[in-house]
Design an enzyme around this catalytic site. Sequence first.
Site, PDB file in Angstrom:
ATOM      1  N   GLY A 140     -15.821  54.504   4.780  1.00  0.00           N
ATOM      2  CA  GLY A 140     -16.297  54.538   6.159  1.00  0.00           C
ATOM      3  C   GLY A 140     -15.110  54.598   7.106  1.00  0.00           C
ATOM      4  O   GLY A 140     -13.984  54.298   6.717  1.00  0.00           O
TER       5      GLY A 140
ATOM      6  N   GLN B  25     -10.560  53.363  14.917  1.00  0.00           N
ATOM      7  CA  GLN B  25      -9.436  53.351  13.975  1.00  0.00           C
ATOM      8  C   GLN B  25      -8.537  54.569  14.108  1.00  0.00           C
ATOM      9  O   GLN B  25      -7.400  54.559  13.640  1.00  0.00           O
ATOM     10  CB  GLN B  25      -9.958  53.280  12.532  1.00  0.00           C
TER      11      GLN B  25
ATOM     12  N   CYS C 295     -10.216  47.386   4.317  1.00  0.00           N
ATOM     13  CA  CYS C 295     -10.201  48.098   5.594  1.00  0.00           C
ATOM     14  C   CYS C 295      -8.983  49.012   5.630  1.00  0.00           C
ATOM     15  O   CYS C 295      -7.872  48.573   5.332  1.00  0.00           O
ATOM     16  CB  CYS C 295     -10.157  47.109   6.761  1.00  0.00           C
ATOM     17  N   LEU C 296      -9.202  50.264   5.990  1.00  0.00           N
ATOM     18  CA  LEU C 296      -8.091  51.223   6.047  1.00  0.00           C
ATOM     19  C   LEU C 296      -7.059  50.829   7.097  1.00  0.00           C
ATOM     20  O   LEU C 296      -5.912  51.265   7.022  1.00  0.00           O
ATOM     21  CB  LEU C 296      -8.629  52.629   6.338  1.00  0.00           C
TER      22      LEU C 296
ATOM     23  N   HIS D 117     -19.426  46.303   9.233  1.00  0.00           N
ATOM     24  CA  HIS D 117     -17.960  46.390   9.288  1.00  0.00           C
ATOM     25  C   HIS D 117     -17.533  47.438  10.325  1.00  0.00           C
ATOM     26  O   HIS D 117     -16.639  47.185  11.139  1.00  0.00           O
ATOM     27  CB  HIS D 117     -17.445  46.748   7.881  1.00  0.00           C
ATOM     28  N   GLU D 118     -18.202  48.594  10.306  1.00  0.00           N
ATOM     29  CA  GLU D 118     -17.829  49.682  11.226  1.00  0.00           C
ATOM     30  C   GLU D 118     -18.214  49.377  12.679  1.00  0.00           C
ATOM     31  O   GLU D 118     -17.459  49.674  13.607  1.00  0.00           O
ATOM     32  CB  GLU D 118     -18.473  51.005  10.792  1.00  0.00           C
TER      33      GLU D 118
ATOM     34  N   HIS E  60     -15.710  47.304  14.280  1.00  0.00           N
ATOM     35  CA  HIS E  60     -14.561  48.072  14.790  1.00  0.00           C
ATOM     36  C   HIS E  60     -14.828  48.572  16.210  1.00  0.00           C
ATOM     37  O   HIS E  60     -13.948  48.531  17.069  1.00  0.00           O
ATOM     38  CB  HIS E  60     -14.281  49.290  13.898  1.00  0.00           C
TER      39      HIS E  60
HETATM   40  O1  GNR Z   1     -12.998  52.016   2.667  1.00  0.00           O
HETATM   41  C1  GNR Z   1     -13.542  50.965   3.014  1.00  0.00           C
HETATM   42  N1  GNR Z   1     -14.106  50.182   2.077  1.00  0.00           N
HETATM   43  C2  GNR Z   1     -14.920  49.089   2.374  1.00  0.00           C
HETATM   44  C3  GNR Z   1     -15.233  48.214   1.349  1.00  0.00           C
HETATM   45  C4  GNR Z   1     -16.058  47.136   1.598  1.00  0.00           C
HETATM   46  C5  GNR Z   1     -16.555  46.924   2.854  1.00  0.00           C
HETATM   47  C6  GNR Z   1     -16.235  47.768   3.888  1.00  0.00           C
HETATM   48  C7  GNR Z   1     -15.424  48.848   3.654  1.00  0.00           C
HETATM   49  S1  GNR Z   1     -15.053  49.921   4.933  1.00  0.00           S
HETATM   50  C8  GNR Z   1     -13.516  50.561   4.424  1.00  0.00           C
HETATM   51  C9  GNR Z   1     -13.042  51.657   5.354  1.00  0.00           C
HETATM   52  C10 GNR Z   1     -12.779  51.080   6.713  1.00  0.00           C
HETATM   53  O2  GNR Z   1     -11.823  50.444   7.018  1.00  0.00           O
HETATM   54  N2  GNR Z   1     -13.724  51.243   7.596  1.00  0.00           N
HETATM   55  O3  GNR Z   1     -13.607  50.682   8.810  1.00  0.00           O
HETATM   56 NI    NI Z   2     -12.332  48.950   8.560  1.00  0.00          NI
END
Ligand code: GNR
Ligand code: NI
Length: 169
Positions: A47, A52, A94-95, A136-137, A140
């Site tokens: 995601g 980001q 999270c990236l 999670h997104e 952000h």
């Molecule tokens: O790549 C991602 N893997 C992930 C694994 C578990 C819960 C959420 C994520 S999102 C993350 C990519 C990212 O940072 N999205 O904001």
């Molecule tokens: Ni993230």
Amino acid sequence: MPEKLKILIFPDPRLRKVAKKVTKFDKSLKKLADAMLHTMYDANGIGLAATQVDRHLRLIVMDLSENKDDPRVFINPTYKILDNHSLYEFEEGCLSIPGFNELISRPDKIDLKWQDLDGNEHNDKPEGLLTVCIQHEIDHLEGKLMVDYISSLKRDRIRKKIIRDFKRK
Ligand code: GNR
Ligand code: NI
């Protein structure tokens, strides 16, 4: 070939901005979504939120499929936590926080609304990984990061380690 965008890394203050609602469903929005998907696949993420890549619009891309062949775009997503939810613990990455995984608890039942690239409205009650990932997104888009759910001591350790690692490169 879509453009590859630079992903902001914690503790970059731009990750704390609150994203604005998308109002123009035009070609440049489609172009941004394409570039975000390309950037997400390239970074092996599942995601990516516009925040980001330093674009402060309420736009999320995602692909939860095994074969990375199911790109999805969520615009102006909102959710309500359902009354019958439980807390579900999941190891998140999270990236924008490279090299760290943390166990985070989130509600496992939500009612999700969003728009697509043409502005059409959608509604779903997702299950499993989509529920975790979309929360999670959307965090952000609010300037919130998964490290905000852990202790400040741990968060500080992660911050210092990332600053050290990125100075060496
Ligand atoms: O790549 C991602 N893997 C992930 C694994 C578990 C819960 C959420 C994520 S999102 C993350 C990519 C990212 O940072 N999205 O904001
Ligand atoms: Ni993230």
